[in-house]
Design a protein around this motif. Sequence first.
Motif, PDB file in Angstrom:
ATOM      1  N   TYR A 144      -1.859   4.561   2.634  1.00 23.03           N
ATOM      2  CA  TYR A 144      -0.993   3.567   3.267  1.00 23.03           C
ATOM      3  C   TYR A 144      -0.650   2.482   2.247  1.00 23.03           C
ATOM      4  O   TYR A 144      -1.170   1.382   2.295  1.00 23.03           O
ATOM      5  N   PRO A 145       0.245   2.793   1.321  1.00 23.81           N
ATOM      6  CA  PRO A 145       0.560   1.811   0.269  1.00 23.81           C
ATOM      7  C   PRO A 145       1.540   0.728   0.728  1.00 23.81           C
ATOM      8  O   PRO A 145       2.277   0.908   1.687  1.00 23.81           O
ATOM      9  N   ASP A 146       1.483  -0.364   0.060  1.00 23.00           N
ATOM     10  CA  ASP A 146       2.527  -1.389   0.072  1.00 23.00           C
ATOM     11  C   ASP A 146       2.985  -1.844   1.458  1.00 23.00           C
ATOM     12  O   ASP A 146       4.113  -1.580   1.878  1.00 23.00           O
ATOM     13  N   TRP A 147       2.130  -2.529   2.168  1.00 21.61           N
ATOM     14  CA  TRP A 147       2.446  -3.067   3.492  1.00 21.61           C
ATOM     15  C   TRP A 147       3.687  -3.944   3.451  1.00 21.61           C
ATOM     16  O   TRP A 147       4.563  -3.849   4.310  1.00 21.61           O
ATOM     17  N   GLU A 148       3.786  -4.796   2.464  1.00 20.96           N
ATOM     18  CA  GLU A 148       4.880  -5.773   2.391  1.00 20.96           C
ATOM     19  C   GLU A 148       6.262  -5.122   2.326  1.00 20.96           C
ATOM     20  O   GLU A 148       7.217  -5.650   2.876  1.00 20.96           O
ATOM     21  N   HIS A 149       6.361  -3.975   1.678  1.00 25.55           N
ATOM     22  CA  HIS A 149       7.670  -3.344   1.514  1.00 25.55           C
ATOM     23  C   HIS A 149       7.899  -2.169   2.476  1.00 25.55           C
ATOM     24  O   HIS A 149       8.917  -1.500   2.400  1.00 25.55           O
ATOM     25  N   SER A 150       6.952  -1.937   3.378  1.00 30.64           N
ATOM     26  CA  SER A 150       7.096  -0.800   4.278  1.00 30.64           C
ATOM     27  C   SER A 150       7.782  -1.167   5.591  1.00 30.64           C
ATOM     28  O   SER A 150       8.091  -0.304   6.387  1.00 30.64           O
ATOM     29  N   HIS A 151       8.024  -2.442   5.802  1.00 31.24           N
ATOM     30  CA  HIS A 151       8.687  -2.912   7.021  1.00 31.24           C
ATOM     31  C   HIS A 151       9.763  -3.921   6.637  1.00 31.24           C
ATOM     32  O   HIS A 151       9.587  -4.685   5.699  1.00 31.24           O
ATOM     33  N   ASP A 152      10.852  -3.921   7.386  1.00 33.44           N
ATOM     34  CA  ASP A 152      11.856  -4.944   7.110  1.00 33.44           C
ATOM     35  C   ASP A 152      11.318  -6.292   7.601  1.00 33.44           C
ATOM     36  O   ASP A 152      10.320  -6.368   8.317  1.00 33.44           O
TER      37      ASP A 152
ATOM     38  N   GLN B  14      -4.708  -2.755  10.805  1.00 39.88           N
ATOM     39  CA  GLN B  14      -4.440  -3.459  12.067  1.00 39.88           C
ATOM     40  C   GLN B  14      -3.295  -2.787  12.821  1.00 39.88           C
ATOM     41  O   GLN B  14      -3.335  -2.691  14.051  1.00 39.88           O
ATOM     42  N   ARG B  15      -2.303  -2.312  12.109  1.00 40.31           N
ATOM     43  CA  ARG B  15      -1.167  -1.637  12.762  1.00 40.31           C
ATOM     44  C   ARG B  15      -1.640  -0.395  13.508  1.00 40.31           C
ATOM     45  O   ARG B  15      -1.217  -0.123  14.624  1.00 40.31           O
ATOM     46  N   ILE B  16      -2.546   0.335  12.887  1.00 37.28           N
ATOM     47  CA  ILE B  16      -3.065   1.549  13.517  1.00 37.28           C
ATOM     48  C   ILE B  16      -3.993   1.192  14.670  1.00 37.28           C
ATOM     49  O   ILE B  16      -3.872   1.729  15.777  1.00 37.28           O
TER      50      ILE B  16
END
Length: 188
Positions: free
Chosen positions: A130-138, A155-157
């Motif tokens: 699960y890389p790069d939380w910041e760039h995985s969502h707008d 936390q998302r999961i």
Amino acid sequence: ADAAPMAILALVDAYRLKRWFELSDAPFHHDELINVAIGLTDALLALHNIAVAAESLGLGTCYQGSVLTANTRELLGTPAYVTPAGLLLLGYPAEDPETTPRLPLDAVTHRNTYRVPCDDEIEDWYGERYPDWEHSHDEEERARLEAEGITNWAQRIALGHFSHELLQVESLGLLENLRRAGFNVPTE
């Protein structure tokens, strides 16, 4: 997944065995939870073999575990001691998506004994998955998630996809399904 032209439902089926035992004047003790676990394993192995064969022919497949709470007695007329194990959807894929990232091999294999990983290993393994939380969502989606207290993939999961409440409802549905099928499920 909703447009899949074929669905194969795998069942745990102790009904046939029960009938054979009855016809042979033998006691039936295969309604215990351990038998359900063995039946689930057998059914899922068969379903997986179907998936491997289908994919070798260029078909796309998708497992659906949510079927575990389906009332197959009502939907399909299954008798007692029959309960769903899994559902496999098959069809020709409209696209060729990349394989979903998996945990590395050293995260899921052990040799001769279970090796308890250190925190850094766990963070590295799931960081690869699960890389790069910041760039995985707008920005809008990230703001919505943060308003719900969700600031990372774990936390998302845990809070978004598989919340405690959802898992309790699904677990109770599974237990009810097993009881409805007549299996001897412990109450505590």
